[in-house]
Design an enzyme around this catalytic site. Structure first.
Site, PDB file in Angstrom:
ATOM      1  N   SER A   1       0.856  -1.185   0.000  1.00  0.00           N
ATOM      2  CA  SER A   1       0.000   0.000   0.000  1.00  0.00           C
ATOM      3  C   SER A   1       0.893   1.237   0.000  1.00  0.00           C
ATOM      4  O   SER A   1       2.079   1.167   0.353  1.00  0.00           O
ATOM      5  CB  SER A   1      -0.879  -0.007   1.257  1.00  0.00           C
ATOM      6  OG  SER A   1      -1.517   1.223   1.462  1.00  0.00           O
TER       7      SER A   1
ATOM      8  N   TYR B   1      -2.110  -1.031  10.445  1.00  0.00           N
ATOM      9  CA  TYR B   1      -2.074  -1.164   8.990  1.00  0.00           C
ATOM     10  C   TYR B   1      -0.758  -0.642   8.419  1.00  0.00           C
ATOM     11  O   TYR B   1      -0.105  -1.320   7.622  1.00  0.00           O
ATOM     12  CB  TYR B   1      -3.249  -0.414   8.381  1.00  0.00           C
ATOM     13  CG  TYR B   1      -3.429  -0.673   6.900  1.00  0.00           C
ATOM     14  CD1 TYR B   1      -4.014  -1.856   6.455  1.00  0.00           C
ATOM     15  CD2 TYR B   1      -3.021   0.256   5.955  1.00  0.00           C
ATOM     16  CE1 TYR B   1      -4.187  -2.100   5.105  1.00  0.00           C
ATOM     17  CE2 TYR B   1      -3.191   0.019   4.600  1.00  0.00           C
ATOM     18  CZ  TYR B   1      -3.770  -1.158   4.173  1.00  0.00           C
ATOM     19  OH  TYR B   1      -3.936  -1.393   2.833  1.00  0.00           O
TER      20      TYR B   1
END
Length: 285
Positions: free
Chosen positions: A143, A156
């Site tokens: 990401s 995350y």
């Protein structure tokens, strides 16, 4: 480097029943790749495989990225069924649930690390013997959070930064075996995970209603970037390409991000809008 054509090759996708996994499977099948679809939902990937042409070209297996043995079994059966495994895309993950250090339960943090980071390691561990035989390619879906570390997002961002580091290490480790390793770093794009985040007032406040710096890009553009990265056996894929500077110079951008992406009372207000206990999220693994 000569184009690495996926036609006729066998590609494994974990999290294949998830939003990105489905789109990758469709695009790879359009390029004539054979598909191994791995997910917790065996019925979903069985139906998905049938829709993509049936067991001659696509087949689903239940596998859990938290369980190395289940991955090893699926890889072995897939290699026997198709005769080879050339490419593995580690796409299983859980996503954008936010919460401060105080709000997040230890189990939620540990689960994110276990699925998003350790799950990639287990996937590559199980696949490596087969991919080495074909001098193939390993691709992990990370990401932009690998480089841009949003507050209230510690589980995350740390898991995705870990995926980036893991791929960098494995790239050197497997280079002499002819195996290439890459990581993909898309910004926000439309998936069920992002839909979940967009339903949370704290997330909308934190990421400016997904406008400006956090504007969504199309899922199709992300898929095309990932497939182009596989065909080029790229070490790193950034989607969109305009954000490459954020990947190349995360340290230099840190001050800019701190000051302009999360200004004033943004973080404090996001915390107030967030439930006291952040849920763990739903896996697509």
């Amino acid at each position: 480097m000569k184009k690495y054509d996926v036609a006729g090759r066998t590609v494994v996708i974990t999290g294949a029943a998830g939003g990105l996994g489905k789109l990758l499977a469709q695009a790879l099948r359009a390029r004539k790749a054979n598909l191994v679809l791995l997910d917790l939902d065996a019925d979903a990937v069985a139906a998905q495989a049938e829709g993509l042409g049936g067991s001659r070209v696509a087949r689903g297996w239940r596998a859990d990225v938290r369980d190395l043995a289940s991955l090893e079994t699926a890889m072995s059966e897939a290699a026997e069924h198709f005769g080879r495994i050339d490419v593995v895309i580690a796409a299983a993950g859980i996503g954008n649930v936010i919460g401060s250090l105080e709000q997040t339960e230890p189990e939620a943090f540990e689960r994110a690390i276990d699925i998003n980071l350790a799950g990639v390691w287990r996937t590559f561990k199980a696949a490596a013997p087969y991919v080495q035989q074909q001098r193939g390619h390993l691709m992990a879906i990370a990401s932009m959070a690998s480089f841009v570390h949003s507050p209230l997002h510690g589980s995350y961002t740390s898991s995705k930064a870990g995926v980036w580091a893991l791929c960098d290490s494995l790239r050197l480790e497997l280079r002499h075996l002819g195996v290439t390793v890459g990581s993909a770093h898309p910004t926000f794009f439309k998936t069920p995970m992002v839909d979940e985040a967009m339903s949370e007032p704290g997330a909308m406040r934190l990421w400016n209603n997904f406008e400006g710096l956090f504007e969504l890009v199309s899922a199709e553009s992300v898929v095309e970037s990932i497939l182009r990265g596989i065909e080029r056996r790229s070490a790193q894929v950034v989607a969109p390409r305009t954000l490459r500077i954020a990947a190349l110079a995360p340290g230099l951008l840190r001050l800019f991000i701190d000051r302009f992406a999360f200004p004033g009372n943004t973080v404090a207000e996001a915390i107030e809008l967030t439930p006291k206990k952040a849920p763990a999220g739903d896996p697509h693994s």
